[in-house]
Write a protein that holds these residues in place. Structure first.
Motif, PDB file in Angstrom:
ATOM      1  N   HIS A 213      38.237  50.635  61.914  1.00 46.36           N
ATOM      2  CA  HIS A 213      37.169  51.496  61.404  1.00 46.36           C
ATOM      3  C   HIS A 213      35.880  51.121  62.133  1.00 46.36           C
ATOM      4  N   GLY A 215      32.896  51.735  61.391  1.00 44.68           N
ATOM      5  CA  GLY A 215      31.839  51.298  60.485  1.00 44.68           C
ATOM      6  C   GLY A 215      32.018  49.861  60.049  1.00 44.68           C
ATOM      7  N   SER A 216      33.272  49.441  59.877  1.00 43.24           N
ATOM      8  CA  SER A 216      33.533  48.099  59.344  1.00 43.24           C
ATOM      9  C   SER A 216      33.628  47.035  60.430  1.00 43.24           C
TER      10      SER A 216
ATOM     11  N   ARG B 196      25.387  52.627  56.100  1.00 46.90           N
ATOM     12  CA  ARG B 196      24.842  53.064  57.382  1.00 46.90           C
ATOM     13  C   ARG B 196      25.070  54.579  57.544  1.00 46.90           C
ATOM     14  N   LEU B 198      25.607  58.043  60.138  1.00 46.88           N
ATOM     15  CA  LEU B 198      26.594  58.345  61.177  1.00 46.88           C
ATOM     16  C   LEU B 198      26.141  59.513  62.049  1.00 46.88           C
ATOM     17  N   PHE B 200      28.125  61.730  65.117  1.00 44.92           N
ATOM     18  CA  PHE B 200      29.399  61.864  65.828  1.00 44.92           C
ATOM     19  C   PHE B 200      29.281  63.033  66.792  1.00 44.92           C
ATOM     20  N   ASN B 293      25.076  50.844  65.712  1.00 48.53           N
ATOM     21  CA  ASN B 293      26.168  50.568  66.640  1.00 48.53           C
ATOM     22  C   ASN B 293      26.590  51.850  67.350  1.00 48.53           C
ATOM     23  N   ASP B 321      30.672  57.782  68.467  1.00 50.99           N
ATOM     24  CA  ASP B 321      30.067  57.652  67.146  1.00 50.99           C
ATOM     25  C   ASP B 321      29.000  56.570  67.125  1.00 50.99           C
ATOM     26  N   ARG B 323      26.519  54.385  64.405  1.00 54.21           N
ATOM     27  CA  ARG B 323      26.154  54.021  63.033  1.00 54.21           C
ATOM     28  C   ARG B 323      24.655  53.760  63.015  1.00 54.21           C
ATOM     29  N   ALA B 352      28.693  65.596  63.543  1.00 55.54           N
ATOM     30  CA  ALA B 352      28.281  65.080  62.238  1.00 55.54           C
ATOM     31  C   ALA B 352      26.978  64.310  62.392  1.00 55.54           C
ATOM     32  N   GLY B 389      30.156  51.137  56.942  1.00 57.02           N
ATOM     33  CA  GLY B 389      30.595  52.520  57.058  1.00 57.02           C
ATOM     34  C   GLY B 389      29.581  53.500  56.492  1.00 57.02           C
TER      35      GLY B 389
END
Lengths: 455, 455
Positions: A213, A215-216, B196, B198, B200, B293, B321, B323, B352, B389
């Motif tokens: 993941h 995010g993690s 966090r 996101l 995308f 990130n 993606d 974060r 997103a 996430g």
């Protein structure tokens, strides 16, 4: 042998034309996709039948891969011997739905024969066989002719070098001629004096045992995608040159004649912008023939479907191909490239390594071929120092140490490797005439120029 | 309300447990994969039924997407109101063959209920409903409770912000609590104070209208793969920081308390090497919570199957993606990132954009939640400043301007989003107890601390 002899041979070529088309149809009907053992065996057997009918003595050479066909007509005393190379295996046919008529149901329309292998390479090597038949049935075959027709060209000829090494004596000749690929897109016939080599490798970076993941774990655990794109991007300098240490070390620059010929070649359908003809780079043909090229042929990692999936992919993979030029050693270049990638965490594995190959432009063997093309086409060929692509030509120029020329008989854009492959009947006809003329012209070459053939 | 009251509620929770499991099984049976209209409608209707049974007044809010369920129990005078957020939609179930029992045939084994959505999120929001039923049937519900259960969380909640904006009055509350995701891998319960954000996007470079032969065109026409990896690699500086201009501009650093809490959190299963705990980078939790990130989630171009295919691919594509952390604006970061990519020939399209969200660690609303967890679990929760996430938490903290806490009820590694998703019956039971305790503890909060609820 004189021009009258050639005329009578051309006459017989004319009357043989129907049979050539029928024979090609029989061959195209056989689904001899490389790797399909049974169909490849059948294609070799049917080709052998055509060779016997043309007057050759024929051997099928079995080995670890698909069988190779060797056919021979002994040279008359003091005559040179020409070896024609071809392949009966074909590319896969997918996507099937894009074919107007089925790939293995040869069909004539628009004055062309459609089907997989029609041009690549069944419709080209069949010209060599038919020409010898026409010669034998008229003035007699004035030179020694050998045929080597293999069945693994479309998968990189993995057993050809061994085969040629083992049978070097049987394959001895004065010149090798290959009819493969297309002639120039503007309709000019070509004599090509060499090919670039090829390196092909898989490059992979692996991370966690499964996708994570983002995010993690993003920014915490290593990201194979980031590492791979960084490693790949660092293969080039800012000016576009290749940054792998030693990449350009062994290259031998083209001769003055090669350079001049390259400069005179017409462009194919590149735009000026594409071809960077603004003076900042060498002319496109020069780059394509005399410079190596590094290319990323594929990238795959993580999720690439529609929408959002926020993963740190567990693998990132690339396919890399390198074209090599005169004097570059594929294994040496591969070692540098692998070291470079490994230093950046990328694991490389080699899938293909084909050395480059070249024949001097001033080889006396090119003169009769040029004359033969003039006699058959009504105009002179372009002399192209090198093919940008790759064939296993090195087995002739390096393993056998014989000059080797590519003289393609298929027009450009005939969908080789693609759906609706075809060859115009006229191209087929001209291929037979050209081959016959090559044999006649070669027979007029003095034995001193021809070299060391023992027949 | 006192500890004796809570004991009698816990007693009723005990006797309700069988029904909770049965209700969850009924919900899991409905294949409400996000985007599957009919099943989503059914899941909303069945959930509404459970809410009515628990004493809620219920509304189904129709809109452009899947319906959202709003349920309400009015607060007693001077009592705060809590809004519980959840979602009834689930992830796709592929690969089906990896499931031991079918994903939509709920099955109990190993003291757990198996099936898609068992933990994410049907098995978590159902705890909120059951707890209110237990309260109503014993001591009465001591606080106002609102439920917002949507059906598009698994596809990024595209209509949630509009829905919350339109119904801001109806959704007014003192605190939002979400039970989603897992608690800490080492078994600690968590209170999480933010998420966090996101970004995308798809990133594409296109070249020729079809794949080209790398031998005939390599080095002459542009190579999208080379251009893409160069553009992507240039997104990072050598030290691993992001090179997009302005990327770090608006970030607000964590408070002293947030930083201290982060430093005390136990690691999950990262290796020390993965987590770069050599002092060259900030500690992993600090990075994961308080730093943005940038990640490449996917790469696709050309040929990536077995063997050799020497093409210049016509497209090269990446999924990217990002974060985002406190105070970063996704649209501003996207504009910088798009400009950066466009300058390098890459076309970007946004899929997103979810803003980050946070609630002050010292919110008085966290105290009763912490007490409730202690009462239900027998030990204190870890206070986690941020989830690495992303959830649509910003609709509560920004659109509604209400503190919002994540209190997950599912253990880690219960295969959320994967085959064989499950929830232990004990976790389900504890979730009901914890929710009931939260309501009881919140009712003891003084109205001044609770905020501005109108009930």
């Amino acid at each position: 042998m004189n021009q009258d002899d050639l005329k009578s041979v051309f006459c017989r070529v004319e009357s043989l034309q129907k049979q050539v088309v029928e024979n090609l149809a029989r061959l195209v009907e056989i689904p001899s996709i490389a790797g399909h053992t049974e169909a490849c065996r059948t294609a070799a057997a049917v080709t052998a039948e055509f060779c016997k009918d043309a007057g050759f003595s024929v051997e099928v050479w079995e080995g670890p891969g698909a069988p190779a066909l060797f056919a021979e007509i002994t040279a008359p005393d003091n005559s040179p011997t020409v070896l024609f190379y071809g392949h009966y295996d074909v590319q896969p046919v997918e996507p099937l739905e894009a074919w107007v008529t089925p790939p293995f149901k040869p069909t004539i329309r628009d004055d062309a024969l459609f089907g997989r292998g029609a041009g690549d390479n069944k419709g080209q090597f069949i010209c060599h066989i038919a020409a010898v038949k026409a010669l034998k049935e008229t003035v007699g075959c004035p030179v020694g002719v050998k045929l080597l027709i293999e069945g693994e060209e479309e998968i990189g000829s993995p057993h050809l070098e061994d085969l040629v090494t083992t049978n070097a004596g049987r394959l001895s000749c004065d010149v090798v001629i290959t009819a493969d690929g297309p002639y120039h897109a503007d309709g000019h016939p070509l004599i090509i004096f060499g090919v670039r080599g090829l390196l092909f490798l898989d490059a992979t970076i692996s991370g966690a045992p499964q996708d994570l993941h983002s995010g993690s774990s993003g920014g915490i655990v290593p990201a194979p995608t980031h590492e791979l794109v960084s490693a790949l991007a660092s293969m080039w300098n800012k000016d576009g040159s290749v940054a792998i240490p030693g990449f350009y070390d062994d290259i031998v620059r083209p001769t003055f004649t090669e350079g001049s010929l390259a400069a005179q070649l017409p462009y194919p359908n590149w735009t000026e912008e594409e071809a960077s003809v603004d003076g900042t780079l060498p002319p496109p043909w020069t780059r394509l023939m005399f410079e190596p090229n590094l290319n990323i042929a594929g990238l795959a990692s993580g999720y690439s479907g529609p929408g959002v999936k926020t993963v740190i992919p567990r693998h990132a993979r690339a396919k890399i191909d390198v074209r090599l030029v005169v004097n570059q050693d594929p294994h040496k270049v591969y070692a540098s490239l692998r070291r470079f990638l490994e230093q950046r965490g990328v694991e490389a594995s080699l899938l293909a390594a084909v050395p480059p190959s070249w024949t001097p432009i001033d080889t006396p063997l090119a003169v009769p071929v040029q004359r033969a093309i003039e006699a058959s086409w009504g105009h002179s060929p372009l002399l192209q120092p090198r093919l940008g692509g790759t064939t296993p030509d090195y087995v002739f120029t390096r393993t056998l140490s014989v000059p080797s020329l590519l003289v393609p008989y298929a027009p450009a854009d005939m969908h080789h490797h693609a759906p609706n492959e075809r060859i115009p009947l006229e191209a087929l006809h001209r291929g037979v005439r050209t081959t016959a003329a090559i044999c006649v012209e070669l027979s007029n070459l003095s034995p001193r120029l021809a070299g060391t053939t023992k027949g």
